[in-house]
Scaffold this active site. Structure first.
Site, PDB file in Angstrom:
ATOM      1  N   GLY A  11      79.361 -49.375 134.109  1.00 12.19           N
ATOM      2  CA  GLY A  11      79.303 -49.372 132.737  1.00 12.19           C
ATOM      3  C   GLY A  11      79.101 -50.864 132.337  1.00 12.19           C
ATOM      4  O   GLY A  11      79.829 -51.592 132.547  1.00 12.19           O
ATOM      5  N   PHE A  14      80.642 -52.991 126.244  1.00 13.13           N
ATOM      6  CA  PHE A  14      81.485 -53.878 125.794  1.00 13.13           C
ATOM      7  C   PHE A  14      82.485 -54.487 126.762  1.00 13.13           C
ATOM      8  O   PHE A  14      82.611 -55.634 127.192  1.00 13.13           O
ATOM      9  CB  PHE A  14      82.267 -53.710 124.625  1.00 13.13           C
ATOM     10  CG  PHE A  14      81.317 -54.056 123.239  1.00 13.13           C
ATOM     11  CD1 PHE A  14      80.953 -55.284 122.817  1.00 13.13           C
ATOM     12  CD2 PHE A  14      80.731 -52.668 122.917  1.00 13.13           C
ATOM     13  CE1 PHE A  14      80.200 -55.308 121.898  1.00 13.13           C
ATOM     14  CE2 PHE A  14      79.886 -53.065 121.719  1.00 13.13           C
ATOM     15  CZ  PHE A  14      79.441 -54.230 121.124  1.00 13.13           C
ATOM     16  N   VAL A  79      76.185 -43.136 137.720  1.00 12.02           N
ATOM     17  CA  VAL A  79      77.303 -42.724 138.588  1.00 12.02           C
ATOM     18  C   VAL A  79      77.654 -41.403 138.424  1.00 12.02           C
ATOM     19  O   VAL A  79      78.004 -40.955 137.160  1.00 12.02           O
ATOM     20  CB  VAL A  79      78.402 -43.737 138.351  1.00 12.02           C
ATOM     21  CG1 VAL A  79      79.515 -43.289 139.161  1.00 12.02           C
ATOM     22  CG2 VAL A  79      77.951 -44.991 138.494  1.00 12.02           C
ATOM     23  N   GLU A 170      78.923 -46.180 106.967  1.00 11.83           N
ATOM     24  CA  GLU A 170      77.561 -47.342 107.200  1.00 11.83           C
ATOM     25  C   GLU A 170      76.299 -46.535 107.027  1.00 11.83           C
ATOM     26  O   GLU A 170      75.149 -46.995 106.519  1.00 11.83           O
ATOM     27  CB  GLU A 170      77.852 -48.001 108.395  1.00 11.83           C
ATOM     28  CG  GLU A 170      79.084 -49.113 108.245  1.00 11.83           C
ATOM     29  CD  GLU A 170      79.217 -49.878 109.556  1.00 11.83           C
ATOM     30  OE1 GLU A 170      79.824 -50.938 109.092  1.00 11.83           O
ATOM     31  OE2 GLU A 170      78.778 -49.791 110.507  1.00 11.83           O
ATOM     32  N   ASP A 307      86.644 -47.567 125.681  1.00  5.68           N
ATOM     33  CA  ASP A 307      86.651 -46.161 125.022  1.00  5.68           C
ATOM     34  C   ASP A 307      86.993 -44.764 125.923  1.00  5.68           C
ATOM     35  O   ASP A 307      87.593 -43.791 125.712  1.00  5.68           O
ATOM     36  CB  ASP A 307      85.614 -45.616 124.626  1.00  5.68           C
ATOM     37  CG  ASP A 307      85.083 -46.651 123.077  1.00  5.68           C
ATOM     38  OD1 ASP A 307      85.881 -47.409 122.784  1.00  5.68           O
ATOM     39  OD2 ASP A 307      84.166 -46.241 122.491  1.00  5.68           O
ATOM     40  N   ALA A 324      85.393 -52.357 120.091  1.00  5.09           N
ATOM     41  CA  ALA A 324      84.736 -53.086 121.000  1.00  5.09           C
ATOM     42  C   ALA A 324      85.913 -54.375 121.556  1.00  5.09           C
ATOM     43  O   ALA A 324      85.888 -54.675 122.760  1.00  5.09           O
ATOM     44  CB  ALA A 324      83.552 -53.882 120.528  1.00  5.09           C
TER      45      ALA A 324
HETATM   46  C1  LIG Z   1      77.574 -46.531 115.750  1.00  6.13           C
HETATM   47  C2  LIG Z   1      78.814 -47.362 116.233  1.00  6.13           C
HETATM   48  C3  LIG Z   1      79.412 -47.972 115.389  1.00  6.13           C
HETATM   49  C4  LIG Z   1      80.554 -48.962 115.954  1.00  6.13           C
HETATM   50  N1  LIG Z   1      81.070 -49.958 115.179  1.00  6.13           N
HETATM   51  C5  LIG Z   1      81.899 -50.583 115.793  1.00  6.13           C
HETATM   52  C6  LIG Z   1      82.336 -51.793 115.040  1.00  6.13           C
HETATM   53  O1  LIG Z   1      81.913 -52.356 113.773  1.00  6.13           O
HETATM   54  N2  LIG Z   1      83.393 -52.786 115.753  1.00  6.13           N
HETATM   55  C7  LIG Z   1      84.031 -52.186 116.743  1.00  6.13           C
HETATM   56  O2  LIG Z   1      84.940 -53.125 117.162  1.00  6.13           O
HETATM   57  N3  LIG Z   1      83.527 -51.212 117.353  1.00  6.13           N
HETATM   58  C8  LIG Z   1      82.529 -50.439 116.986  1.00  6.13           C
HETATM   59  N4  LIG Z   1      81.995 -49.486 117.623  1.00  6.13           N
HETATM   60  C9  LIG Z   1      83.020 -48.975 118.871  1.00  6.13           C
HETATM   61  C10 LIG Z   1      82.464 -49.780 119.964  1.00  6.13           C
HETATM   62  O3  LIG Z   1      80.952 -49.562 120.103  1.00  6.13           O
HETATM   63  C11 LIG Z   1      83.195 -49.075 121.481  1.00  6.13           C
HETATM   64  O4  LIG Z   1      84.473 -49.118 121.054  1.00  6.13           O
HETATM   65  C12 LIG Z   1      82.872 -50.061 122.760  1.00  6.13           C
HETATM   66  O5  LIG Z   1      81.589 -49.757 122.779  1.00  6.13           O
HETATM   67  C13 LIG Z   1      83.761 -49.568 123.616  1.00  6.13           C
HETATM   68  O6  LIG Z   1      83.145 -50.248 124.839  1.00  6.13           O
HETATM   69  P1  LIG Z   1      83.066 -49.281 126.123  1.00  6.13           P
HETATM   70  O7  LIG Z   1      82.709 -50.639 127.255  1.00  6.13           O
HETATM   71  O8  LIG Z   1      84.589 -48.686 126.624  1.00  6.13           O
HETATM   72  O9  LIG Z   1      81.836 -48.327 126.272  1.00  6.13           O
HETATM   73  P2  LIG Z   1      80.294 -48.888 125.949  1.00  6.13           P
HETATM   74  O10 LIG Z   1      80.197 -49.835 125.131  1.00  6.13           O
HETATM   75  O11 LIG Z   1      79.898 -47.498 125.212  1.00  6.13           O
HETATM   76  O12 LIG Z   1      79.839 -48.935 127.128  1.00  6.13           O
HETATM   77  C14 LIG Z   1      79.549 -47.871 128.373  1.00  6.13           C
HETATM   78  C15 LIG Z   1      78.480 -48.128 129.110  1.00  6.13           C
HETATM   79  O13 LIG Z   1      78.541 -47.123 130.221  1.00  6.13           O
HETATM   80  C16 LIG Z   1      77.490 -46.565 130.753  1.00  6.13           C
HETATM   81  N5  LIG Z   1      77.532 -45.286 131.286  1.00  6.13           N
HETATM   82  C17 LIG Z   1      78.108 -44.279 130.755  1.00  6.13           C
HETATM   83  N6  LIG Z   1      78.208 -43.449 131.604  1.00  6.13           N
HETATM   84  C18 LIG Z   1      77.735 -43.828 132.859  1.00  6.13           C
HETATM   85  C19 LIG Z   1      77.284 -43.265 134.185  1.00  6.13           C
HETATM   86  N7  LIG Z   1      77.740 -41.981 134.625  1.00  6.13           N
HETATM   87  N8  LIG Z   1      76.580 -44.040 135.073  1.00  6.13           N
HETATM   88  C20 LIG Z   1      76.368 -45.142 134.591  1.00  6.13           C
HETATM   89  N9  LIG Z   1      76.459 -45.947 133.590  1.00  6.13           N
HETATM   90  C21 LIG Z   1      77.258 -45.083 132.455  1.00  6.13           C
HETATM   91  C22 LIG Z   1      76.621 -46.567 129.244  1.00  6.13           C
HETATM   92  O14 LIG Z   1      75.323 -46.570 129.591  1.00  6.13           O
HETATM   93  C23 LIG Z   1      77.244 -47.756 128.443  1.00  6.13           C
HETATM   94  O15 LIG Z   1      76.298 -48.909 128.863  1.00  6.13           O
HETATM   95  C24 LIG Z   1      81.068 -48.370 117.369  1.00  6.13           C
HETATM   96  C25 LIG Z   1      80.456 -47.498 118.116  1.00  6.13           C
HETATM   97  C26 LIG Z   1      79.484 -46.697 117.513  1.00  6.13           C
HETATM   98  C27 LIG Z   1      78.887 -45.822 118.103  1.00  6.13           C
END
Ligand SMILES: Cc1cc2nc3c(=O)[nH]c(=O)nc-3n(C[C@H](O)[C@H](O)[C@H](O)COP(=O)(O)OP(=O)(O)OC[C@H]3O[C@@H](n4cnc5c(N)ncnc54)[C@H](O)[C@@H]3O)c2cc1C
Length: 442
Positions: A11, A14, A79, A170, A307, A324
């Site tokens: 992944g 963030f 994955v 939003e 997340d 994030a």
């Molecule tokens: C519309 C929207 C608005 C938001 N606004 C805010 C905000 O204003 N402030 C804030 O703090 N948070 C905000 N968030 C929440 C924030 O984006 C998430 O909390 C954050 O992205 C979580 O990070 P992460 O690394 O867990 O997952 P993500 O950033 O979602 O990254 C997951 C990654 O894993 C990859 N992935 C998933 N499954 C697989 C697989 N099987 N194989 C290979 N790759 C894979 C995906 O392609 C992705 O790149 C918002 C979310 C959304 C959807």
């Protein structure tokens, strides 16, 4: 072949990206795997969905970001499985990567509760494809109405946004701005201001995770820009062209052109894989529980962040929210744990999340922000929102382009990225090869 410990990060969002960058100076080999070749700044997706920004403005190739990090490699792959006992990550194309340490950071996806079929007619907002699909549907609704002319078909310009959290607020605000300001005067048979924008919230207030005063301000701002907010209202049915709402036991059939789903997310599928492999349960959001250092109980070399995880801080009753900064901070902590372990040093102190607040924007020049004990609303909060999002956006070029685009949008009321492209509903796949069993981590 390097003998340094191999850290596989699944992944590049963030959490995963923060972990990779925090490992830059550690004596490890990092392999960052993502199904996409780019990092996506999800908080600005709603602006892509409403034509304010282009997808490229809010994404950045992972290779570019990690270009100068000599101990990091990027692999674009889906994955499919995580084999904790053999310490192996399996890819959809049959290849695999072995690891000494694993950091899973695959985030969450839109969740439709017991109605997965709703996704076919009500796109969520989690990916670039989602944003392009919503943009396609919203803009197409206006084009169809213009072609049809008056009298309009019932619901021809009704847009329903489900979920009154930050994403829904939003999104509804941006659609209202698009209809009332940006497209005003552009049509000859219809008035874009005729569009009816409904925001449906099950709870008693919008922005339920904010202070009630911020919720009240957001509600007033939404109503001021013409969003019809329905509180304590359930969405009972979602069909192509109509939704059924329920308030106090009374149902209402609402014809509509567009439904946007911002009412729920669930941890990605790999959270379930991790939980099953580690013999753990999941919480209601499908998230896998992790120890205070981010590791999986019983698997000290396997970590999960962001997340997909449920981490309840000591003394708290609820897990940290899906934000994030939560993903980034835990990811950096995990990188520190791995770095120290590799160097034979003692573990760092327990992870403590530093909450810098929460904010949401409501249409043009208005927002609510709760940060460092302060509660801001209106124009000042909007400026704070702009500043924070610019700072958090990855890459100087993106920051500059977005700043310029925002300035132009603000001064001209325009949203230039209003393309209706027919491929908006197609989801690209990671490239597939036919080489089973080929290891990719040297
Ligand atoms: C519309 C929207 C608005 C938001 N606004 C805010 C905000 O204003 N402030 C804030 O703090 N948070 C905000 N968030 C929440 C924030 O984006 C998430 O909390 C954050 O992205 C979580 O990070 P992460 O690394 O867990 O997952 P993500 O950033 O979602 O990254 C997951 C990654 O894993 C990859 N992935 C998933 N499954 C697989 C697989 N099987 N194989 C290979 N790759 C894979 C995906 O392609 C992705 O790149 C918002 C979310 C959304 C959807």
């Amino acid at each position: 072949m390097s003998l340094r410990p191999r850290v596989v990060i699944v992944g590049g969002g963030f959490g995963g990206l923060a972990a990779a960058q925090a490992l830059a100076d550690e004596p490890v080999e990092v392999l960052l795997v993502d199904r996409n070749n780019f990092h996506l700044f999800q908080p600005l997706l709603y602006q892509v969905a409403t034509g304010g920004l282009s997808p490229a403005n809010i994404s950045m190739p992972l290779r570019t970001i990690l270009k100068k990090q000599r101990n990091a490699r990027v692999l674009m792959a889906e994955v499919t499985d995580l084999n904790l006992l053999d310490r192996r990550v399996e890819f959809a194309d049959g290849r695999h990567a072995d690891f000494d340490y694993l950091i899973a950071a695959t985030g969450a996806s839109s969740f439709f509760f017991k109605n997965p079929e709703w996704e076919l007619v009500a796109p969520g907002l989690k990916t670039v494809e989602d944003a392009r699909r919503i943009r396609f549907e919203v803009l197409s609704a206006f084009e169809k109405a213009e072609a049809h002319g008056h009298p309009l078909a019932p619901g021809a310009l009704t847009m329903v946004v489900v979920g009154g959290g930050p994403t829904g607020v939003e999104m509804a605000g941006a659609i209202a701005e698009l209809a009332r300001l940006t497209m005003r005067g552009e049509f000859r048979s219809i008035h874009s201001e005729e569009a009816r924008i409904l925001l449906i919230e099950n709870g008693p207030r919008v922005l339920g995770s904010f202070d009630p005063a911020s919720s009240a301000h957001a509600l007033a701002s939404l109503r001021q820009i013409g969003v019809e907010v329905r509180l304590e209202t359930m969405v009972r049915e979602v069909h192509s062209g109509r939704v059924v709402l329920e308030l106090g036991g009374v149902q209402e059939d609402v014809p509509c052109a567009v439904v946007v789903w911002a009412a729920g997310v669930r941890a990605s599928r790999l959270a379930q894989v991790l939980a099953e492999k580690a013999g753990l349960g999941m919480d209601r959001g499908g998230r896998v529980p992790v120890m205070p250092d981010g590791s999986l109980p019983g698997f000290p070399e396997v970590f999960a962040v962001g997340d997909m995880t449920s981490l309840i801080p000591e003394g708290a009753t609820r897990p940290l929210p899906g934000l994030a900064p939560v993903a980034q901070q835990l990811a950096r902590h995990v990188a520190g744990v791995i770095g120290r372990r590799v160097r034979g040093e003692a573990s760092p102190p327990a992870f403590a999340y530093v909450d810098r607040g929460n904010m949401a924007t409501i249409g043009r020049a208005s927002a609510v922000a709760e940060t460092y004990g302060m509660k801001l609303s209106g124009f000042l909060a909007w400026l704070a929102w702009l500043f924070i999002h610019l700072v958090l956006l990855i890459g100087f070029q993106n920051r500059l382009l977005v700043l310029l685009q925002w300035a132009i949008n603000f001064l001209t009321f325009n949203r230039a990225a209003r393309l209706i492209n027919a491929t908006a509903t197609q989801t690209p796949q990671a490239p597939q090869t036919t080489q089973p069993g080929v290891p990719v981590h040297g």
